[in-house]
Design a protein around this motif. Structure first.
Motif, PDB file in Angstrom:
ATOM      1  N   ALA A  48      32.676  38.837   3.929  1.00  0.00           N
ATOM      2  CA  ALA A  48      32.371  37.553   3.297  1.00  0.00           C
ATOM      3  C   ALA A  48      32.905  37.475   1.875  1.00  0.00           C
ATOM      4  CB  ALA A  48      30.863  37.328   3.296  1.00  0.00           C
ATOM      5  N   LEU A  49      33.050  38.623   1.222  1.00  0.00           N
ATOM      6  CA  LEU A  49      33.481  38.657  -0.171  1.00  0.00           C
ATOM      7  C   LEU A  49      34.829  37.966  -0.368  1.00  0.00           C
ATOM      8  CD1 LEU A  49      32.982  39.813  -3.078  1.00  0.00           C
ATOM      9  CD2 LEU A  49      34.286  41.825  -2.327  1.00  0.00           C
ATOM     10  N   LYS A  50      35.714  38.124   0.592  1.00  0.00           N
ATOM     11  CA  LYS A  50      37.077  37.607   0.432  1.00  0.00           C
ATOM     12  C   LYS A  50      37.072  36.098   0.212  1.00  0.00           C
ATOM     13  CE  LYS A  50      38.385  41.319   3.567  1.00  0.00           C
ATOM     14  NZ  LYS A  50      38.724  41.652   4.978  1.00  0.00           N
ATOM     15  N   LYS A  51      36.281  35.369   1.010  1.00  0.00           N
ATOM     16  CA  LYS A  51      36.249  33.912   0.889  1.00  0.00           C
ATOM     17  C   LYS A  51      35.308  33.461  -0.222  1.00  0.00           C
ATOM     18  CE  LYS A  51      37.529  32.722   5.642  1.00  0.00           C
ATOM     19  NZ  LYS A  51      37.117  31.999   6.888  1.00  0.00           N
ATOM     20  N   TRP A  52      34.128  34.104  -0.313  1.00  0.00           N
ATOM     21  CA  TRP A  52      33.141  33.693  -1.306  1.00  0.00           C
ATOM     22  C   TRP A  52      33.680  33.834  -2.727  1.00  0.00           C
ATOM     23  CZ3 TRP A  52      28.859  30.949  -1.325  1.00  0.00           C
ATOM     24  CH2 TRP A  52      27.969  31.027  -2.395  1.00  0.00           C
ATOM     25  N   SER A  53      34.386  34.916  -3.006  1.00  0.00           N
ATOM     26  CA  SER A  53      34.897  35.154  -4.353  1.00  0.00           C
ATOM     27  C   SER A  53      36.006  34.178  -4.735  1.00  0.00           C
ATOM     28  CB  SER A  53      35.407  36.592  -4.479  1.00  0.00           C
ATOM     29  OG  SER A  53      36.491  36.817  -3.594  1.00  0.00           O
ATOM     30  N   LEU A  54      36.665  33.578  -3.723  1.00  0.00           N
ATOM     31  CA  LEU A  54      37.744  32.620  -3.999  1.00  0.00           C
ATOM     32  C   LEU A  54      37.254  31.196  -4.165  1.00  0.00           C
ATOM     33  CD1 LEU A  54      40.548  33.944  -1.606  1.00  0.00           C
ATOM     34  CD2 LEU A  54      40.384  34.222  -4.082  1.00  0.00           C
ATOM     35  N   LEU A  55      35.988  30.940  -3.828  1.00  0.00           N
ATOM     36  CA  LEU A  55      35.429  29.614  -4.075  1.00  0.00           C
ATOM     37  C   LEU A  55      35.377  29.355  -5.578  1.00  0.00           C
ATOM     38  CD1 LEU A  55      32.386  29.448  -1.608  1.00  0.00           C
ATOM     39  CD2 LEU A  55      34.671  28.488  -1.274  1.00  0.00           C
ATOM     40  N   THR A  56      35.425  28.102  -5.952  1.00  0.00           N
ATOM     41  CA  THR A  56      35.248  27.787  -7.364  1.00  0.00           C
ATOM     42  C   THR A  56      33.783  27.981  -7.744  1.00  0.00           C
ATOM     43  OG1 THR A  56      34.738  25.455  -6.992  1.00  0.00           O
ATOM     44  CG2 THR A  56      37.068  26.058  -7.220  1.00  0.00           C
ATOM     45  N   PRO A 190      27.311  30.803   3.508  1.00  0.00           N
ATOM     46  CA  PRO A 190      28.234  31.464   4.437  1.00  0.00           C
ATOM     47  C   PRO A 190      27.724  32.836   4.871  1.00  0.00           C
ATOM     48  CG  PRO A 190      29.450  30.429   2.656  1.00  0.00           C
ATOM     49  CD  PRO A 190      27.993  30.293   2.305  1.00  0.00           C
ATOM     50  N   LYS A 191      27.933  33.136   6.132  1.00  0.00           N
ATOM     51  CA  LYS A 191      27.420  34.396   6.682  1.00  0.00           C
ATOM     52  C   LYS A 191      27.997  35.591   5.928  1.00  0.00           C
ATOM     53  CE  LYS A 191      30.743  35.211  10.454  1.00  0.00           C
ATOM     54  NZ  LYS A 191      30.849  35.450  11.901  1.00  0.00           N
ATOM     55  N   GLY A 192      27.127  36.560   5.705  1.00  0.00           N
ATOM     56  CA  GLY A 192      27.519  37.771   5.008  1.00  0.00           C
ATOM     57  C   GLY A 192      27.309  37.740   3.514  1.00  0.00           C
ATOM     58  N   VAL A 193      27.107  36.558   2.944  1.00  0.00           N
ATOM     59  CA  VAL A 193      26.896  36.479   1.491  1.00  0.00           C
ATOM     60  C   VAL A 193      25.545  37.076   1.119  1.00  0.00           C
ATOM     61  CG1 VAL A 193      26.615  34.898  -0.470  1.00  0.00           C
ATOM     62  CG2 VAL A 193      28.415  34.498   1.227  1.00  0.00           C
ATOM     63  N   ILE A 194      24.520  36.810   1.938  1.00  0.00           N
ATOM     64  CA  ILE A 194      23.186  37.371   1.741  1.00  0.00           C
ATOM     65  C   ILE A 194      22.778  38.131   2.989  1.00  0.00           C
ATOM     66  CG2 ILE A 194      20.729  36.832   1.399  1.00  0.00           C
ATOM     67  CD1 ILE A 194      21.596  34.345  -0.150  1.00  0.00           C
ATOM     68  N   ASN A 195      22.351  39.371   2.830  1.00  0.00           N
ATOM     69  CA  ASN A 195      21.882  40.196   3.943  1.00  0.00           C
ATOM     70  C   ASN A 195      20.563  40.848   3.552  1.00  0.00           C
ATOM     71  OD1 ASN A 195      24.586  40.459   5.746  1.00  0.00           O
ATOM     72  ND2 ASN A 195      25.117  40.588   3.576  1.00  0.00           N
TER      73      ASN A 195
END
Length: 471
Positions: A48-56, A190-195
């Motif tokens: 999830a880090l790949k997409k979450w970190s690219l969000l503004t 988004p899935k994987g951001v919080i576990n």
């Protein structure tokens, strides 16, 4: 448990029980996570880090504020769950929900203020820049006494910085964390951001510290455990934030507003049945006002209602478990044996169904008593006297802890000098409740390092990258 956006059971088929400390009844059975489930959570967070970190920052903020709104919408449900599993008085639990939500509000905006730098170059053909990027996948190990607020105080800055995370809640309070995960699911985080993984402390902790995908761990808990985590972190030089034990002094100078000082100490000492790391543990009162202070203190404490945490009008619920109750009894018995006088309380509640102790005030307390040397974590207030400002400050600083401290005085010079002289990360100056989302929270000495809250709280979730550009 909640792993990579899915609700899963333990692969081992094991469960652990959650008990209501007001009744000692089992309120839930929770799947027991081990290394396997923890590894799956780390994998989900890494993906999830790949997409979450690219969000503004603004896009991440929208998710966080949606989650905040749901927390506030379900305040009563969250408070009920919290009260049932750890014994916090219901009205106080509702207050914690609002406090917890404030960290999402603050960091949703603070994420938009992660600024870099342009540095003057030393050559005409160079340009120098500093940018800040998320540290990566992070883990939060949270305590039972503030199961919701300590989670958002860690996840808020992590999410705002662009990190994804795994939360390991205390075994006494997994239900609050899982309820939070349900709201995150409803908010479409988004899935994987919080576990959320709860269960075997050693198995989960070992995986978090041994897995190279975890770049930072934030822990709130005891100093002894914190020291062990420092040793574990050394193998991979993981970033650590540690909010550990406290033994807060509460100094009431001769010129203080006695009524305000008493109101403050009641609020600080007996909040959450004395089970807070910033509560007033050592009460130093000038000898000339001690009798007046103690008399009013007893009057106010007599008004506190003890009972089942979900009952209407209850101010003080139970201790979280039997060992917590036994420690309180031990400290009071030790103090009395060494000459302390019980002004009020001094015993557990008779014929109670849970772990209840009467709010207690002790007088004639001396430094050699256990209650002045160890964190009691219960509803007991020890009073001792002082004669000079210097002696009060020296006694207050005579501890390995350095989290919170409190001063009551009307003299501005005395207030400034005492605030600067106290070796504590937090000073409540005529203020018994200093904790807010927009201010840094953390300790000195063996109370840990790092800060949570304020703009300082997001720093440990960021890496600073220097870019030297040749033209």
């Amino acid at each position: 448990m909640y792993v990579n956006g899915e609700w899963i059971l333990s692969n081992s088929g094991e469960y652990f029980t959650v008990n209501n400390p007001s009744t000692k009844e089992v309120v839930a059975k929770v799947p027991k996570a081990n290394a396997e489930e923890t590894k799956a959570a780390i994998t989900g967070a890494s993906d999830a880090l790949k997409k979450w970190s690219l969000l503004t920052a603004e896009q991440r903020a929208k998710y966080m504020l949606k989650l905040r709104d749901l927390m506030l919408e379900y305040t009563e449900e969250l408070a009920t769950i919290m009260s049932m599993e750890m014994g916090k008085a219901y009205n106080e639990a509702k207050g914690e929900v609002v406090y917890a939500a404030s960290f999402l509000t603050w960091y949703a905006e603070e994420g938009k203020r992660i600024y870099g730098e342009t540095i003057p170059a030393s050559a005409e053909n160079k340009r120098l820049f500093v940018i800040k990027q998320p540290v990566g996948v992070v883990a939060a190990i949270t305590p039972w006494n503030f199961p919701l607020a300590m989670m958002t105080r860690k996840l808020g800055p992590a999410m705002a910085a662009g990190c994804t995370g795994i939360v390991k809640p205390a075994s006494q309070t997994p239900l609050t964390a899982l309820a939070f995960a349900k709201l995150a699911d409803m908010a479409e985080i988004p899935k994987g951001v919080i576990n959320i993984v709860a269960g075997s402390t050693k198995a989960i902790s070992d995986e978090l510290f041994n897995n190279s995908a975890i770049k930072k761990i934030s822990f709130t808990g005891s100093t002894n455990v914190g020291k062990e985590l420092v040793r574990q972190s050394a193998n991979q030089l993981k970033k650590l934030s540690l909010e550990l034990g406290g033994h807060a002094p509460y100094i009431v100078f001769e010129d203080a507003d006695i009524e305000k000082a008493v109101e403050g100490v009641v609020a600080s000492k007996f909040r959450n049945a004395g089970q807070t790391c910033v509560c007033a543990n050592r009460i130093y009162v000038h000898k000339n006002i001690k009798e007046e202070f103690a008399k009013l203190f007893v009057e106010k404490v007599k008004e506190l209602k003890v009972g089942n945490s979900l009952a209407e009008g209850v101010d003080i619920g139970p201790l979280v478990n039997e060992s917590g109750l036994e420690k309180v009894k031990e400290h009071v018995e030790d103090a009395v044996e060494k000459g302390a006088k019980v002004l009020y309380g001094g015993a557990e509640v008779k014929d109670a169904s849970g772990y209840f102790y009467i709010p207690t005030i002790l007088d004639n307390v001396t430094e050699e008593m256990k209650i002045m040397q160890e964190e009691t974590f219960g509803p007991v207030a020890p009073i001792t006297i002082f004669e000079t400002d210097d002696k009060a400050i020296d006694a207050a600083n005579n501890t390995e802890y350095g989290l919170a401290s409190y001063i009551y005085t009307k003299d501005i010079s005395r207030a400034v000098k005492a605030s600067e002289a106290l070796n504590f990360g937090i000073v409540g100056l005529n203020d018994a409740m200093p904790g807010v989302a927009q201010a840094p929270f953390g300790g000195m000495k063996e109370s840990g390092y790092g800060r949570e809250g304020g703009h300082q709280g997001i720093r440990d979730y960021l890496e600073e990258k220097y870019i030297s550009l040749g033209l």
